[in-house]
Write a protein that holds these residues in place. Structure first.
Motif, PDB file in Angstrom:
ATOM      1  N   ARG A 228      32.710  -5.059  -7.900  1.00  0.00           N
ATOM      2  CA  ARG A 228      31.574  -4.444  -8.356  1.00  0.00           C
ATOM      3  C   ARG A 228      30.400  -5.198  -8.654  1.00  0.00           C
ATOM      4  NH1 ARG A 228      28.159  -3.533 -13.179  1.00  0.00           N
ATOM      5  NH2 ARG A 228      27.072  -1.726 -12.735  1.00  0.00           N
ATOM      6  N   VAL A 229      29.273  -4.542  -8.095  1.00  0.00           N
ATOM      7  CA  VAL A 229      28.074  -5.235  -8.608  1.00  0.00           C
ATOM      8  C   VAL A 229      26.920  -3.974  -8.868  1.00  0.00           C
ATOM      9  CG1 VAL A 229      28.528  -7.013  -6.991  1.00  0.00           C
ATOM     10  CG2 VAL A 229      27.246  -5.048  -6.280  1.00  0.00           C
ATOM     11  N   PRO A 230      25.993  -4.447  -9.596  1.00  0.00           N
ATOM     12  CA  PRO A 230      24.875  -3.402  -9.964  1.00  0.00           C
ATOM     13  C   PRO A 230      24.218  -3.124  -8.562  1.00  0.00           C
ATOM     14  CG  PRO A 230      24.730  -5.324 -11.392  1.00  0.00           C
ATOM     15  CD  PRO A 230      25.489  -5.882 -10.205  1.00  0.00           C
ATOM     16  N   SER A 231      23.445  -2.295  -8.460  1.00  0.00           N
ATOM     17  CA  SER A 231      22.892  -1.716  -7.334  1.00  0.00           C
ATOM     18  C   SER A 231      21.766  -2.708  -6.941  1.00  0.00           C
ATOM     19  CB  SER A 231      22.035  -0.659  -7.568  1.00  0.00           C
ATOM     20  OG  SER A 231      21.192  -0.364  -8.389  1.00  0.00           O
ATOM     21  N   TYR A 232      21.360  -3.761  -7.157  1.00  0.00           N
ATOM     22  CA  TYR A 232      20.309  -4.838  -7.006  1.00  0.00           C
ATOM     23  C   TYR A 232      20.513  -5.361  -5.644  1.00  0.00           C
ATOM     24  CZ  TYR A 232      20.052  -4.306 -12.338  1.00  0.00           C
ATOM     25  OH  TYR A 232      20.330  -4.154 -13.504  1.00  0.00           O
ATOM     26  N   GLN A 233      19.708  -5.485  -4.990  1.00  0.00           N
ATOM     27  CA  GLN A 233      19.902  -6.152  -3.461  1.00  0.00           C
ATOM     28  C   GLN A 233      20.475  -7.855  -3.675  1.00  0.00           C
ATOM     29  OE1 GLN A 233      19.767  -4.711  -0.613  1.00  0.00           O
ATOM     30  NE2 GLN A 233      20.709  -6.387   0.454  1.00  0.00           N
ATOM     31  N   ILE A 234      19.792  -8.309  -4.616  1.00  0.00           N
ATOM     32  CA  ILE A 234      20.215  -9.715  -4.703  1.00  0.00           C
ATOM     33  C   ILE A 234      21.808  -9.841  -5.122  1.00  0.00           C
ATOM     34  CG2 ILE A 234      19.995 -11.864  -6.210  1.00  0.00           C
ATOM     35  CD1 ILE A 234      16.923 -11.366  -6.031  1.00  0.00           C
ATOM     36  N   ALA A 235      22.193  -8.951  -6.006  1.00  0.00           N
ATOM     37  CA  ALA A 235      23.447  -9.260  -6.462  1.00  0.00           C
ATOM     38  C   ALA A 235      24.352  -8.787  -5.004  1.00  0.00           C
ATOM     39  CB  ALA A 235      23.707  -7.795  -7.408  1.00  0.00           C
ATOM     40  N   ARG A 236      24.143  -8.029  -4.320  1.00  0.00           N
ATOM     41  CA  ARG A 236      24.957  -7.578  -3.147  1.00  0.00           C
ATOM     42  C   ARG A 236      24.786  -8.793  -2.205  1.00  0.00           C
ATOM     43  NH1 ARG A 236      22.144  -2.539  -3.541  1.00  0.00           N
ATOM     44  NH2 ARG A 236      20.894  -2.879  -1.892  1.00  0.00           N
ATOM     45  N   ASP A 237      23.742  -9.482  -1.978  1.00  0.00           N
ATOM     46  CA  ASP A 237      23.651 -10.722  -1.174  1.00  0.00           C
ATOM     47  C   ASP A 237      24.323 -11.661  -1.708  1.00  0.00           C
ATOM     48  OD1 ASP A 237      21.834  -8.959   0.190  1.00  0.00           O
ATOM     49  OD2 ASP A 237      19.740  -9.975  -0.632  1.00  0.00           O
ATOM     50  N   THR A 238      24.483 -11.900  -3.168  1.00  0.00           N
ATOM     51  CA  THR A 238      24.939 -13.025  -3.750  1.00  0.00           C
ATOM     52  C   THR A 238      26.638 -12.932  -3.309  1.00  0.00           C
ATOM     53  OG1 THR A 238      23.552 -13.136  -5.560  1.00  0.00           O
ATOM     54  CG2 THR A 238      25.883 -14.146  -5.814  1.00  0.00           C
ATOM     55  N   TRP A 239      27.185 -11.855  -3.454  1.00  0.00           N
ATOM     56  CA  TRP A 239      28.403 -11.840  -3.411  1.00  0.00           C
ATOM     57  C   TRP A 239      29.042 -11.697  -2.114  1.00  0.00           C
ATOM     58  CZ3 TRP A 239      31.504 -13.229  -7.237  1.00  0.00           C
ATOM     59  CH2 TRP A 239      31.030 -13.299  -8.424  1.00  0.00           C
ATOM     60  N   SER A 240      28.422 -11.044  -0.981  1.00  0.00           N
ATOM     61  CA  SER A 240      28.409 -11.267   0.474  1.00  0.00           C
ATOM     62  C   SER A 240      28.384 -12.627   0.864  1.00  0.00           C
ATOM     63  CB  SER A 240      27.452 -10.628   1.187  1.00  0.00           C
ATOM     64  OG  SER A 240      27.440  -8.875   0.782  1.00  0.00           O
ATOM     65  N   MET A 241      27.538 -13.269   0.426  1.00  0.00           N
ATOM     66  CA  MET A 241      27.563 -14.864   0.769  1.00  0.00           C
ATOM     67  C   MET A 241      28.726 -15.680   0.349  1.00  0.00           C
ATOM     68  SD  MET A 241      24.404 -17.436   0.721  1.00  0.00           S
ATOM     69  CE  MET A 241      23.650 -16.691   2.163  1.00  0.00           C
TER      70      MET A 241
END
Length: 324
Positions: free
Chosen positions: A169-182
């Motif tokens: 689970r991540v907050p809706s922020y784009q950088i949070a999504r990018d971080t965990w995808s990487m």
């Protein structure tokens, strides 16, 4: 997307703030924190100090536990006067401009010492806030260190490879999504109110938040492990509508700035003093702490900077080099 505020909207905000007693300015302050939480208490200290210094002519009325709406709703309300102050993470402004997302960029702020170098010992923090005000139309006052974000997980994680396929689970922020995808995980944007049940039911495998939020939301009841990744050191600030703030008397503006800074510094000190106690409390509740290879996480995330435009890269480099 820069926030556009009409003259009529700004006038409406001023009318909300100035009540029938012409000598009194009343401000509505909103926080998601419950009464007694550090950031709610920081808001109370702010209110008390402002009232004292203005001889009761400026009154800040605190609202807790999201009573005036979600983070997004209360920030939006700043333009209309339904709120006048919001205590929230700077990253909540990323919907108005992507630069605000740097509040959750991984390993940008290394620790509390580095946070103080950015926010208090160099000009980087204030210049960042000034840039965000120019881009978004929000005035940011003070900076309150929340403590590092750590993972609550249903299994041990020691290296980024252990994250492969995990639903985080991540907050809706784009950088949070990018971080965990990487990092190799599957990021799942989700409201914080849904996290406990989703962990319990296995809808997600992990979530991440500062330790005080782990305790408040009782993640330890749903999953057994806390992974000490220290991947983000986010911070709170007092948010105002900039047009409204600029319309206040200059002496009131100065008092709000000075006391807002002091209240957020107090909150930072409180959090730092409590982190060891949070670890002890969570251990007593049965949580098992895992200390992963943080260097491996940092190395895996090095290419992330290339995903963003040059102006954001410049700010990342300024933050990372502050105090060196």
């Amino acid at each position: 997307m820069k926030k556009l505020i009409s003259t009529a909207t700004t006038s409406l905000a001023l009318l909300f703030a100035f009540n029938a007693q012409a000598d009194t300015i009343e401000l509505r302050a909103a926080t998601l924190s419950p009464p007694g939480d550090v950031w709610g208490l920081a808001g109370e200290r702010f209110a008390e100090a402002v009232k004292e210094r203005t001889n009761g002519e400026v009154v800040i009325n605190m609202s807790y536990s999201g009573a005036l709406g979600t983070a997004a709703e209360t920030i939006e309300g700043l333009a209309f006067g339904t709120t006048n102050i919001v205590i929230q993470e700077v990253t909540q402004l990323d919907g108005y401009d992507p630069l605000a997302g740097l509040g959750t960029y991984p390993y940008l702020i290394r620790d509390y010492e580095h946070f103080n170098q950015i926010m208090h010992e160099t000009e980087v923090g204030q210049e960042f806030h000034d840039e965000l005000e120019s881009r978004t139309g929000f005035k940011l006052i003070g900076s309150g260190f929340r403590g590092p974000r750590e993972m609550a997980a249903n299994e041990e994680i020691n290296t980024p490879e252990d994250l492969k396929g995990m639903k985080v689970r991540v907050p809706s922020y784009q950088i949070a999504r990018d971080t965990w995808s990487m990092l190799g995980a599957n990021p799942v944007p989700m409201s914080s109110s849904e996290v406990y049940t989703s962990l319990q039911q296995g809808i997600i495998d992990a979530a991440e938040n500062p330790l005080e939020a782990h305790i408040r939301s009782k993640y330890y009841e749903a999953v057994p492990y806390i992974i000490m990744t220290d991947h983000v050191n986010a911070y709170y600030t007092f948010l105002f509508d900039a047009n409204y703030f600029d319309g206040l008397p200059e002496d009131v503006q100065q008092i709000l700035i000075e006391e807002g800074d002091k209240a957020m510094e107090w909150g930072s000190e409180q959090i730092v003093s409590k982190i060891d106690g949070y670890i002890e409390m969570l251990t007593e509740q049965g949580a098992e702490f895992i200390y992963p290879d943080k260097e491996a996480f940092q190395e895996k995330l090095k290419p992330l900077i290339d995903e963003y435009p040059q102006d954001m890269q410049n700010w990342i480099e300024r933050f990372q080099s502050a105090g060196q």
